[in-house]
Design a protein around this motif. Structure first.
Motif: not given
Length: 277
Positions: A216-217, A243-249
């Motif tokens: 979210q941030a 953050e693995v999921n953020v890095m996907l973005i």
């Protein structure tokens, strides 16, 4: 293959050269082309037509009037031996259509494992669809689209050619998707831009509260802070690099495709007018 392990209804036609795995079941009035490969345990319920260089992975089920592996709906196709590859344990319901690739694309259309395609959904030439993807009724992809893992595309939604949809994204029903959707993005009918993150999907995938808050941030920084999109993307990468999921973005944005990003309607660089041809 043990011939006795394969069940073929006498009303069906299987051309010489087709490869049928152990335990394949072919129901009434199906037609199977010479270059088709059906993995172990594939079930064709009835009235299924499979043509071209098509492979269907083991454990998949195909329902009546599905048409798989027929030539792409492209004026540029000249009969080349392009392919359709469908992964294991897929459910392909009534009237679903999937076409082979083109020379101008990947030469193949690829569908991953564990996918469900509800009635009358369509995968066009040269698309790449990930694992555990769900297409609701009449959801359609134009050519050359890429869909990540764990994506849901709602009924009567249509995706523009060359569009990318990131992993974990959700497209609501009756949406026209013109531009790329970031991983974990949510688009809903009546909202021309990105509505938010797919928080329901994030919870279902087991992401912790801390992981969801990080996403979210990052979302707020990416779309609502100052600077160009490239600058904001690098700030997100610097802040959330662990953050693995953020890095996907981040990786999705960095590897820009032919279509621009779908952004929230109130984002700092929202563009109202459609992209120039």
């Amino acid at each position: 293959m043990s011939v006795s392990s394969v069940k073929i209804d006498p009303t069906s036609r299987v051309e010489d050269g087709a490869v049928l795995g152990e335990g394949v079941e072919i129901g009434p009035f199906c037609t199977i082309g010479a270059n088709v490969v059906l993995g172990a345990g594939v079930k064709l319920i009835s009235h299924v037509a499979i043509a071209g260089h098509t492979t269907i992975g083991e454990g998949s089920s195909v329902y009546p009037f599905a048409a798989l592996g027929f030539p792409p709906q492209s004026h540029h196709y000249k009969g080349e031996p392009t392919r359709l590859l469908i992964g294991r344990n897929c459910v392909i319901r009534e009237h679903v259509t999937m076409n082979t690739g083109t020379v101008g694309g990947h030469m193949e259309t690829v569908v991953g494992e564990g996918c469900m395609f509800m009635a009358a959904s369509h995968v066009a030439h040269d698309c790449i669809v990930g694992d555990r993807v769900i297409f609701a009724n009449n959801a359609t992809l134009a050519g050359h689209c890429t869909v990540g893992d764990n994506v849901f595309i709602g009924g009567l939604s249509a995706v523009h050619q060359f569009t990318r949809i990131g992993t974990g994204a959700m497209i609501g029903g009756m949406c026209g998707v013109h531009f790329d959707i970031i991983p974990f993005g949510l688009m809903m009918e009546g909202h021309p831009g990105l509505r938010s993150l797919n928080y329901t999907g994030l919870k279902r995938r087991g992401l912790t509260l801390a992981q969801r808050r990080a996403l979210q941030a990052a979302y707020r920084e990416l779309f609502y802070s100052a600077g160009t999109l490239a600058e904001r993307t690098e700030r997100v990468a610097a802040q959330f690099g662990d953050e693995v999921n953020v890095m996907l973005i981040v990786d999705f944005v960095r590897s820009a495709g032919k279509r621009r990003l779908t952004v929230p309607v109130d984002a700092v660089d929202h563009v109202v007018e459609p992209e120039a041809a």
